[in-house]
Scaffold this motif. Structure first.
Motif, PDB file in Angstrom:
ATOM      1  N   SER A 180      11.333   7.749  16.133  1.00  0.00           N
ATOM      2  CA  SER A 180      11.453   8.844  15.175  1.00  0.00           C
ATOM      3  C   SER A 180      10.749   8.516  13.866  1.00  0.00           C
ATOM      4  N   ALA A 181      10.708   7.213  13.509  1.00  0.00           N
ATOM      5  CA  ALA A 181      10.089   6.829  12.235  1.00  0.00           C
ATOM      6  C   ALA A 181       8.573   6.806  12.323  1.00  0.00           C
ATOM      7  N   PHE A 182       8.032   6.649  13.561  1.00  0.00           N
ATOM      8  CA  PHE A 182       6.580   6.528  13.684  1.00  0.00           C
ATOM      9  C   PHE A 182       5.934   7.917  13.795  1.00  0.00           C
ATOM     10  N   ASN A 183       6.006   8.669  12.709  1.00  0.00           N
ATOM     11  CA  ASN A 183       5.282   9.934  12.663  1.00  0.00           C
ATOM     12  C   ASN A 183       4.959  10.247  11.216  1.00  0.00           C
ATOM     13  N   CYS A 184       3.972  11.107  11.039  1.00  0.00           N
ATOM     14  CA  CYS A 184       3.445  11.351   9.695  1.00  0.00           C
ATOM     15  C   CYS A 184       4.416  12.137   8.826  1.00  0.00           C
ATOM     16  N   SER A 185       5.258  12.962   9.436  1.00  0.00           N
ATOM     17  CA  SER A 185       6.223  13.706   8.641  1.00  0.00           C
ATOM     18  C   SER A 185       7.170  12.747   7.922  1.00  0.00           C
ATOM     19  N   PHE A 186       7.648  11.742   8.655  1.00  0.00           N
ATOM     20  CA  PHE A 186       8.506  10.724   8.050  1.00  0.00           C
ATOM     21  C   PHE A 186       7.749   9.986   6.945  1.00  0.00           C
ATOM     22  N   ALA A 187       6.491   9.612   7.236  1.00  0.00           N
ATOM     23  CA  ALA A 187       5.690   8.869   6.257  1.00  0.00           C
ATOM     24  C   ALA A 187       5.430   9.698   5.007  1.00  0.00           C
ATOM     25  N   LEU A 188       5.134  10.971   5.178  1.00  0.00           N
ATOM     26  CA  LEU A 188       4.872  11.846   4.023  1.00  0.00           C
ATOM     27  C   LEU A 188       6.089  11.927   3.118  1.00  0.00           C
ATOM     28  N   GLY A 189       7.281  11.932   3.729  1.00  0.00           N
ATOM     29  CA  GLY A 189       8.501  11.933   2.922  1.00  0.00           C
ATOM     30  C   GLY A 189       8.665  10.642   2.152  1.00  0.00           C
ATOM     31  N   GLU A 190       8.347   9.525   2.807  1.00  0.00           N
ATOM     32  CA  GLU A 190       8.500   8.220   2.166  1.00  0.00           C
ATOM     33  C   GLU A 190       7.558   8.061   0.973  1.00  0.00           C
ATOM     34  N   SER A 599      -0.768   9.107   4.732  1.00  0.00           N
ATOM     35  CA  SER A 599       0.470   8.843   5.479  1.00  0.00           C
ATOM     36  C   SER A 599       0.200   7.920   6.668  1.00  0.00           C
ATOM     37  N   VAL A 600      -0.963   8.064   7.297  1.00  0.00           N
ATOM     38  CA  VAL A 600      -1.350   7.166   8.390  1.00  0.00           C
ATOM     39  C   VAL A 600      -1.515   5.742   7.855  1.00  0.00           C
ATOM     40  N   PHE A 601      -2.206   5.609   6.713  1.00  0.00           N
ATOM     41  CA  PHE A 601      -2.387   4.280   6.111  1.00  0.00           C
ATOM     42  C   PHE A 601      -1.025   3.635   5.821  1.00  0.00           C
ATOM     43  N   TRP A 602      -0.075   4.450   5.337  1.00  0.00           N
ATOM     44  CA  TRP A 602       1.252   3.916   5.030  1.00  0.00           C
ATOM     45  C   TRP A 602       1.954   3.452   6.313  1.00  0.00           C
ATOM     46  N   LEU A 603       1.897   4.288   7.353  1.00  0.00           N
ATOM     47  CA  LEU A 603       2.542   3.945   8.623  1.00  0.00           C
ATOM     48  C   LEU A 603       2.029   2.624   9.174  1.00  0.00           C
TER      49      LEU A 603
END
Length: 670
Positions: A180-190, A599-603
């Protein structure tokens, strides 16, 4: 006569490793098999991190203990939960202590047969039961770990469609959490960019970018935001940024590069020339020719563009690497001018922006192909061809941790037609696939072996090249470690030549990973111990240090998105003097495109929650004093290197941390 076997079972220490389910054991020896025995003591047996002792009684001694069989059944009405078994140790009636390493998850109804920890090559097997067990293990693994085409012209991959279809032995410990954490929606929130990701609008002013960037900055990215347009920082990034693989010494100008002595003379030291500086080893080139003729896509209804630049750089007397000429397309012509530092500020900034875009695209292709896909190749061939008892399996299996799962997620969420990388870069899915094919066709064994790569690219004399300095020491330490481990099991070249399983491992890597490209120089078989040592060193270095060097700096250098734009909205300029203060903003990708790529770079820069650093082997597959001592020596060397790097970094404006052993994962796990 009745015989008593004392059995100690260790449950893993990670979260949720324990189980309420019933566990059964069967002992298998040369003189018989024990009854299937339920492992049951007073209280809960298989709590996280617990060691519990049991007794298994047989009517007579089993003689040489060869295998143990573990089975797991659901306990009455409780929901089924997986169990992580670390190790089973058996003390025989003859007082022998035998270790059976497991280190894997077990699901309901699963049956696992384990053999003792002693590493054994196929031609050393003495017992028919173990020969049969070895044969059946590989037969099953070849059914489970099947090769399948990823995309034509790219390394093949494991045949698993989604993360939950992976065998439990290669899955994340926190499957659902990670999934669930490995997606851009989660990353964008972070990184507080969710609102930005919904805006298909162009940037109006640089101040808007600064405010969007501010909440997610790091110490390095703050420096990047302040210096991204400095000439010397562009050179620094090509050495120590996320993509240190493009630069090479230039001894002769490419025929398609229209730069002349006279053009660059003003940017060299007085009394010298381009020809002289090339002879002295002070001229370097980044040639992004692989980007030529790639298809581009439409994003937010706007056509996107990519250049294929040649960037010439000069190492000056104080050791700074400075760009002195940029040609944005491969073919020299009147409408493809050579941009120079003496051009207008806007022209020169724009030319450098196309170089940064080219470098970003090359980096994404190299990161995935050179580390992720190759790691999968090494892993799948390992599982298919080297049984758990094989010494090279035991040495390399910690370096395969989570690789198949992370690659399955990346293919699904980042690199497919709907993936966050392909949807938010100018070249899209088709272009990225073609670029990775070109990267593979240019890939050589030498380029994967850092000492040879640095030498081949002529980069030995450049100062402040921390990727090289840290990487060469890591390569040396890894090579020493592998040499000591391999030589325990392979004393002579004939030991290598008669190991059919080892030969099958390298053969499948050549066929399915490098698509039988003999020009790459990848071995098709092993003839000597030295060849095995070099190749295994390369495997460990690729999946650990090289992966970290290409992965860990992405957010530092790319969260200030003008420094690593994945896409550009204007075609490369065909003349000088046509740019003004608005051109840069009009060229940069829209807000949502920028946010999604960040967000990809963050992930991909974020370490996993149960990160295992390079050289740490919490799972002891050898259970052997000699190998344990070699590992301790290796860990001491890596610890010393970490301290040296940290001391050096204290004196740097931009610390280089990506090759520090403390920060490097043992495997491609993110």
């Amino acid at each position: 006569m009745e015989a008593i076997y004392e059995v100690e079972v260790t449950t893993g220490s990670m979260t949720h490793a324990g189980t309420f389910d019933n566990i059964f054991i069967t002992l298998i020896g040369t003189q018989g098999v024990s009854e299937r025995t339920k492992l049951d003591s007073f209280g809960r047996d298989f709590k996280t991190g617990m060691k519990v002792k049991y007794k298994v009684t047989t009517r007579f001694t089993l003689d040489k203990l060869l295998l143990i069989r573990l089975e797991k059944d659901n306990f009455i009405f409780l929901p089924e939960n997986d169990w992580f078994c670390s190790l089973v140790t058996v003390r025989t009636p003859e007082k022998d202590v035998i270790h059976f390493p497991c280190y894997r998850w077990m699901g309901e109804g699963e049956v696992i047969e384990l053999r003792e920890a002693k590493a054994t090559k196929i031609y050393e097997e003495k017992y028919s039961q173990l020969k049969e067990h070895r044969k059946n293990e590989l037969k099953l693994n070849k059914q489970v770990y099947q090769w399948t085409e990823f995309k034509p012209g790219l390394p093949q991959r494991a045949y698993f469609q989604d993360p939950l279809s992976l065998p439990s032995v290669v899955r994340f410990s926190f499957t659902k959490d990670m999934d669930s954490a490995f997606n851009c929606s989660f990353a964008l929130g972070e990184i507080k960019m969710k609102k930005l990701a919904k805006k298909p609008d162009p940037w109006v002013q640089m101040e808007d970018m600064k405010s969007a960037f501010w909440s997610s900055r790091t110490a390095v990215s703050k420096y990047v935001q302040q210096h991204w347009m400095d000439d010397d920082f562009l050179g620094y990034q090509l050495l120590n940024g996320p993509n240190p693989t493009m630069l090479r010494r230039c001894t002769e100008l490419p025929l398609n590069f229209a730069v002349t002595d006279g053009m660059v003379q003003p940017f060299l030291e007085s009394g010298t020339s381009l020809t002289i500086e090339m002879k002295q080893g002070n001229i370097f080139l980044c040639d992004y020719k692989r980007l030529a003729d790639l298809p581009t896509q439409v994003i937010n209804g706007k056509q996107q563009y990519v250049a294929a630049p040649l960037c010439l750089l000069y190492k000056n007397q104080v050791g700074k690497l400075l760009p002195i000429a940029i040609q944005l397309q491969q073919q020299a012509s009147e409408d493809n001018p050579v941009f120079l530092p003496s051009d207008s500020e806007y022209d020169w900034q724009l030319a450098k922006l196309y170089v940064r875009n080219a470098d970003c695209l090359e980096h994404q292709a190299s990161l995935y192909l050179r580390t992720h896909l190759l790691a999968e190749t090494f892993t799948v061939s390992l599982m298919r061809n080297l049984p758990a008892a094989h010494p090279i399996h035991k040495l390399l299996v910690p370096h395969t941790r989570y690789t198949l799962q992370i690659n399955t997620l990346i293919r699904d969420r980042l690199l497919g037609p709907e993936g966050a990388v392909t949807q938010n870069t100018s070249i899209g899915d088709e272009g990225m696939t073609n670029l990775m094919k070109k990267v593979l066709s240019d890939l050589t064994y030498s380029s994967l072996c850092l000492p040879e790569d640095i030498s081949d690219r002529g980069l030995e004399p450049i100062p402040n090249f921390f990727y090289r300095d840290d990487g060469l020491r890591l390569w040396s330490f890894t090579n020493d470690f592998v040499r000591d481990m391999v030589k325990i099991y392979y004393q002579s070249d004939s030991d290598v030549q008669q190991d059919a399983e080892l030969q099958d491992w390298i053969k499948e890597i050549f066929i399915y990973g490098f698509l039988e490209q003999s020009s790459a120089g990848i071995p098709q078989c092993f003839s000597t111990v030295e060849e095995v040592i070099k190749f295994v060193t390369m495997v460990i270095f690729t999946v650990s240090a090289q992966h970290s060097a290409l992965r860990a700096g992405q957010f530092d250098y790319g969260s200030w998105f003008p420094n690593a734009p994945g896409s550009l909205k204007r075609p490369p300029p065909t003349s000088k003097g046509s740019s003004d203060k608005n051109t840069l903003l009009e060229t940069l990708p829209d807000m949502n495109t920028s946010a999604h790529l960040v967000s990809v770079f963050w992930l991909l820069s974020k370490p996993s929650s149960d990160f295992v650093p390079l050289g740490q082997y919490p799972e002891d597959y050898f259970c052997h004093m000699a190998s344990q001592n070699i590992i301790k020596d290796h860990q001491a060397e890596l610890s010393f290197l970490s301290e040296c790097i940290k001391d050096r970094n204290k004196g740097l404006q931009v610390p280089y941390t990506y090759m520090c052993p403390d920060n490097i994962s043992n495997s491609v796990s993110i």
